[in-house]
Design an enzyme around this catalytic site. Structure first.
Site, PDB file in Angstrom:
ATOM      1  N   HIS A  49       0.900  -1.181  -0.178  1.00 30.56           N
ATOM      2  CA  HIS A  49      -0.079  -0.194  -0.008  1.00 30.56           C
ATOM      3  C   HIS A  49       0.784   1.261  -0.065  1.00 30.56           C
ATOM      4  CE1 HIS A  49      -3.793   2.163   0.970  1.00 30.56           C
ATOM      5  NE2 HIS A  49      -3.082   2.972   1.587  1.00 30.56           N
ATOM      6  N   ASP A  64      -1.636 -10.615   0.498  1.00 30.31           N
ATOM      7  CA  ASP A  64      -0.810  -9.403  -0.194  1.00 30.31           C
ATOM      8  C   ASP A  64      -1.837  -8.745  -1.048  1.00 30.31           C
ATOM      9  OD1 ASP A  64       1.180  -7.811  -1.116  1.00 30.31           O
ATOM     10  OD2 ASP A  64       2.113  -9.674  -2.335  1.00 30.31           O
ATOM     11  N   GLU A  72       1.022  -1.814   4.511  1.00 31.86           N
ATOM     12  CA  GLU A  72       1.433  -0.400   4.223  1.00 31.86           C
ATOM     13  C   GLU A  72       2.792  -0.224   5.080  1.00 31.86           C
ATOM     14  OE1 GLU A  72       0.157   4.371   4.611  1.00 31.86           O
ATOM     15  OE2 GLU A  72      -1.014   2.874   5.748  1.00 31.86           O
TER      16      GLU A  72
END
EC number: 3.2.1.4
Length: 389
Positions: free
Chosen positions: A306, A357, A366
């Site tokens: 992310h 994932d 993230e």
């Protein structure tokens, strides 16, 4: 950023000699951050700048840094809108960095320390939580959940270490902070301060007992694969930061051949090192999924983190402008990121060692600098102990 800078500095101070040629890169990373913090603390007398941009507007866009066109408003704390938490951490970062540069750049070190003292006075004199005054500008993203007593303790601890001035020691004693914690993170610094100063030995060991598994004082959950598990969102930040404290306290007590008990169980420096190494090994791939949670390291690592710049095409491959909303096609894409953010550590697996994932799963996919920074010291320790094979 301030916590990241503090932890990078602590890593260099404890393990810089084990970093080899990388210590120069570590110093450069610290200086990049402290140059910014110096500007934030000195640009306008009586103010400390603590944030840039509208977080809600930024989150409504998925675009490359080069294409950003969201508002770049700046936010500050002052005597009428205090922020002892962010000021205390800024003071800690500058004081810690002053020690890093004390030999290599004395003038810069002196400036860092002088500004650290000024910011700490501000934190002490005008007390309050910055999120109480900045509200939605920082919440819910970076609220001061733990309050500001920990940052006052943390900032004063670093200034005492940097100056050996009894003023800071007396201030530490006056705080009387005795929070029984099993956390260490960008938000909660109590444990870090206790480990930093050996005067907090009993409190540091109380913290260790809360972390070490299989003892009557432990309050820390572990996954089936052995990873310490604190929270569902970005859990690896706790694994990296606490592992750093385990390694560092083990270093402190090993030098005096000290041991301690949790209930009727005896623990030594070796006990702490063993647990910390297991956490680092888990992060780097020794886990049930055989997944390295450091991007670019090992045979298997997250492909869809992310991260805007990693997920969008680079300027080299797509020089045209990608607008705020147009970028969401890349967030939604099932393809791997086109750019590998080498070295970044993501939030990590859930309490059952599972990891999806998924770029949209920011809680686990993230990366953040406050996850990576404490890991630098731990890796330096391990390289110095086991080599780089």
């Amino acid at each position: 950023m301030a916590f990241t800078a503090t932890m990078l500095s602590w890593s260099v101070l404890e393990y810089g000699k084990r970093m080899g040629g990388e210590v120069g890169n570590a110093r450069a990373a610290i200086r990049w951050a402290t140059d910014y913090l110096l500007k934030a603390a000195t640009q306008t007398p009586g103010k400390l700048y603590v944030g840039v941009g509208d977080p809600d507007a930024d989150h409504r866009c998925w675009e490359r840094p080069e294409d950003m066109d969201t508002p770049r408003a700046v936010y500050s704390v002052s005597k009428t809108n205090p922020g002892s938490d962010v000021a205390g951490e800024t003071a800690a970062a500058l004081a810690a960095a002053s020690l890093v540069f004390r030999v290599t750049d004395r003038a810069y070190s002196r400036r860092l320390l002088a500004v650290a003292k000024t910011v700490m006075v501000f934190a002490m004199k005008y007390q309050g939580k910055y999120s109480d005054y900045l509200g939605s500008v920082v919440c819910p993203f970076y609220c001061s959940y733990s309050g500001y007593q920990d940052e006052l303790l943390w900032g004063a601890s670093w200034l005492f270490r940097a100056t050996n001035d009894a003023f800071y020691l007396n201030y530490l004693k006056s705080l009387g902070a005795n929070d029984n914690t099993d956390f260490f993170s960008w938000d909660n610094k109590f444990a870090g301060a206790r480990v930093l100063l050996s005067r907090f030995q009993q409190q540091a060991e109380d913290f260790m007992c809360r972390i070490l598994p299989n003892n009557p004082s432990s309050t820390t959950q572990y996954t089936p694969g052995g990873l310490m598990y604190k929270q569902s969102s970005a859990n690896l930040q706790y694994a990296t930061s606490i592992s750093f404290l385990l390694f560092t306290y083990s270093k402190y007590i090993a030098s005096s051949k000290h041991s301690f008990t949790c209930g009727n169980l005896l623990f030594t420096a070796s006990s702490l090192r063993s647990l910390a190494k297991k956490q680092v090994d888990y992060i780097l791939g020794e886990n049930p999924l055989k997944m390295s949670y450091m991007v670019g390291f090992g045979a298997r690592f997250p492909q869809k983190i992310h991260h805007r710049a990693a997920s969008l095409p680079s300027l080299a491959t797509y020089p045209g402008h990608i607008g705020c909303q147009a970028g969401f096609q890349y967030l939604d894409s099932s393809s791997p990121n086109p750019n590998i953010l080498t070295g970044a550590v993501v939030g990590g697996p859930d309490q059952n060692d599972a990891f999806t994932d998924d770029r949209k799963d920011f809680s686990h996919a993230e990366p953040a600098t406050y996850i990576n920074a404490p890991l630098v010291g731990s890796l330096a320790y391990l390289v110095g102990s086991y080599g780089n094979g």
